[in-house]
Design an enzyme around this catalytic site. Structure first.
Site, PDB file in Angstrom:
ATOM      1  N   PHE A 128     -31.795  23.849  78.510  1.00  7.05           N
ATOM      2  CA  PHE A 128     -31.329  24.390  79.784  1.00  7.05           C
ATOM      3  C   PHE A 128     -31.541  23.413  80.932  1.00  7.05           C
ATOM      4  O   PHE A 128     -31.510  23.792  82.102  1.00  7.05           O
ATOM      5  CB  PHE A 128     -32.052  25.708  80.074  1.00  7.05           C
ATOM      6  CG  PHE A 128     -31.998  26.672  78.912  1.00  7.05           C
ATOM      7  CD1 PHE A 128     -30.871  27.444  78.688  1.00  7.05           C
ATOM      8  CD2 PHE A 128     -33.057  26.762  78.030  1.00  7.05           C
ATOM      9  CE1 PHE A 128     -30.810  28.317  77.611  1.00  7.05           C
ATOM     10  CE2 PHE A 128     -33.003  27.632  76.950  1.00  7.05           C
ATOM     11  CZ  PHE A 128     -31.878  28.408  76.727  1.00  7.05           C
ATOM     12  N   GLY A 131     -43.458  23.406  77.284  1.00  9.40           N
ATOM     13  CA  GLY A 131     -42.163  24.021  77.023  1.00  9.40           C
ATOM     14  C   GLY A 131     -41.152  23.002  76.551  1.00  9.40           C
ATOM     15  O   GLY A 131     -40.382  22.468  77.339  1.00  9.40           O
ATOM     16  N   ASP A 168     -45.855  23.307  73.002  1.00  6.32           N
ATOM     17  CA  ASP A 168     -44.994  24.485  72.853  1.00  6.32           C
ATOM     18  C   ASP A 168     -45.405  25.217  71.581  1.00  6.32           C
ATOM     19  O   ASP A 168     -45.591  24.586  70.537  1.00  6.32           O
ATOM     20  CB  ASP A 168     -43.521  24.054  72.754  1.00  6.32           C
ATOM     21  CG  ASP A 168     -42.547  25.207  72.995  1.00  6.32           C
ATOM     22  OD1 ASP A 168     -42.775  26.310  72.473  1.00  6.32           O
ATOM     23  OD2 ASP A 168     -41.558  24.999  73.704  1.00  6.32           O
ATOM     24  N   GLY A 195     -40.676  30.824  71.229  1.00  6.75           N
ATOM     25  CA  GLY A 195     -39.758  31.286  72.255  1.00  6.75           C
ATOM     26  C   GLY A 195     -40.458  32.015  73.388  1.00  6.75           C
ATOM     27  O   GLY A 195     -41.481  32.675  73.188  1.00  6.75           O
ATOM     28  N   SER A 238     -50.055  27.237  75.467  1.00  7.98           N
ATOM     29  CA  SER A 238     -50.528  26.315  76.494  1.00  7.98           C
ATOM     30  C   SER A 238     -52.030  26.419  76.731  1.00  7.98           C
ATOM     31  O   SER A 238     -52.748  25.403  76.774  1.00  7.98           O
ATOM     32  CB  SER A 238     -49.767  26.596  77.798  1.00  7.98           C
ATOM     33  OG  SER A 238     -50.158  25.728  78.829  1.00  7.98           O
ATOM     34  N   HIS A 271     -41.498  31.961  81.746  1.00  7.23           N
ATOM     35  CA  HIS A 271     -41.178  32.201  83.147  1.00  7.23           C
ATOM     36  C   HIS A 271     -41.717  33.528  83.682  1.00  7.23           C
ATOM     37  O   HIS A 271     -41.330  33.958  84.780  1.00  7.23           O
ATOM     38  CB  HIS A 271     -39.663  32.132  83.360  1.00  7.23           C
ATOM     39  CG  HIS A 271     -39.139  30.727  83.386  1.00  7.23           C
ATOM     40  ND1 HIS A 271     -39.838  29.660  82.878  1.00  7.23           N
ATOM     41  CD2 HIS A 271     -37.985  30.213  83.877  1.00  7.23           C
ATOM     42  CE1 HIS A 271     -39.134  28.542  83.041  1.00  7.23           C
ATOM     43  NE2 HIS A 271     -38.000  28.858  83.652  1.00  7.23           N
ATOM     44  N   HIS A 281     -39.779  23.049  86.655  1.00  6.79           N
ATOM     45  CA  HIS A 281     -38.362  23.354  86.462  1.00  6.79           C
ATOM     46  C   HIS A 281     -38.051  24.800  86.827  1.00  6.79           C
ATOM     47  O   HIS A 281     -38.908  25.675  86.764  1.00  6.79           O
ATOM     48  CB  HIS A 281     -37.983  23.105  84.998  1.00  6.79           C
ATOM     49  CG  HIS A 281     -36.515  23.123  84.752  1.00  6.79           C
ATOM     50  ND1 HIS A 281     -35.946  23.767  83.673  1.00  6.79           N
ATOM     51  CD2 HIS A 281     -35.475  22.575  85.451  1.00  6.79           C
ATOM     52  CE1 HIS A 281     -34.629  23.596  83.709  1.00  6.79           C
ATOM     53  NE2 HIS A 281     -34.319  22.902  84.778  1.00  6.79           N
ATOM     54  N   ASP A 282     -36.810  25.032  87.198  1.00 10.39           N
ATOM     55  CA  ASP A 282     -36.284  26.371  87.510  1.00 10.39           C
ATOM     56  C   ASP A 282     -36.896  26.968  88.777  1.00 10.39           C
ATOM     57  O   ASP A 282     -37.313  28.134  88.795  1.00 10.39           O
ATOM     58  CB  ASP A 282     -36.467  27.336  86.328  1.00 10.39           C
ATOM     59  CG  ASP A 282     -35.530  27.021  85.182  1.00 10.39           C
ATOM     60  OD1 ASP A 282     -34.463  26.412  85.436  1.00 10.39           O
ATOM     61  OD2 ASP A 282     -35.852  27.365  84.026  1.00 10.39           O
TER      62      ASP A 282
END
Length: 206
Positions: free
Chosen positions: A15, A41, A66, A70, A119, A139, A164-165
């Site tokens: 992504f 991640g 990671d 998921g 993590s 997230h 990120h994001d």
């Protein structure tokens, strides 16, 4: 400045926008001189390839953290679920086999250390100084805050924290990455260097 990668990056699931990936590449190339690079991640390895390709010329290392089960949004029935990454035998998500294949195809195995663990567990006994930490894990607020608290403290002075994001407007996306971005700035330990699309780049002061 355009970069050359050892794989067709568009064929790698993920992504990360190309502009963000290229920013990570240039950031890692600089950060390698300060310490190892670490990402939280990895998913299928898109960001890992950008980072490791930058580290390779100077024999740097990328630790890719990671659990490969998921994030919340990758689970069955959720918005970003990918059936190709679902292990029917275990009834669990498993992106690790695709991650390993992509890193091998890119011929970057000698510059990537996969850390297949949550993590917080990976960080429990961590003592390696880091020149760059890239956070792109779960997230949820709990996951994002955990990643920030576990890894930001290992960044050396002058090193970088990339998140990120980041979406300041809740209408554009989830707020957890933006929340830890604000935490980092409020700590007084980090200053903003630049924003590239949704990628925030901060530098450790001191």
């Amino acid at each position: 400045m355009s970069i050359k990668l050892p794989i067709d990056i568009h064929a790698v699931k993920g992504f990360l926008a190309a502009t963000e990936g290229e920013a990570l590449y240039h950031l890692a190339a600089e950060a390698c001189a300060l310490g190892a690079c670490l990402e939280v991640g990895s998913y299928c390895g898109k960001s890992t390839i950008y980072l490791a390709a930058a580290c390779k010329p100077v024999d740097g290392i990328v630790f890719a953290v990671d659990h490969h089960r998921g994030s919340e949004e990758h689970q069955p029935g959720e918005e970003y679920h990918d059936p190709e990454l679902f292990d029917d035998r275990m009834q669990l998500m498993d992106s690790f086999h695709v991650f390993r294949r992509n890193i091998r195809t890119a011929q970057l195995e000698d510059w990537v250390v996969p850390v297949v663990a949550p993590s917080a567990i990976a960080a429990r006994r961590w003592n390696t100084p880091l020149g760059l930490v890239f956070i792109d894990g779960g997230h949820s607020l709990e996951a994002a805050v955990t990643d920030y608290r576990c890894w930001a403290r290992h960044i050396v002075p002058g090193g970088y924290l990339a998140i990120h994001d980041i979406f300041p407007d809740p209408a554009d996306g989830g707020q957890a990455p933006y929340d830890i971005y604000k935490l980092a700035l409020a700590s007084g330990e980090f200053e903003l260097v630049e924003m590239v699309d949704t990628l925030g780049v901060l530098r450790r002061i001191g």
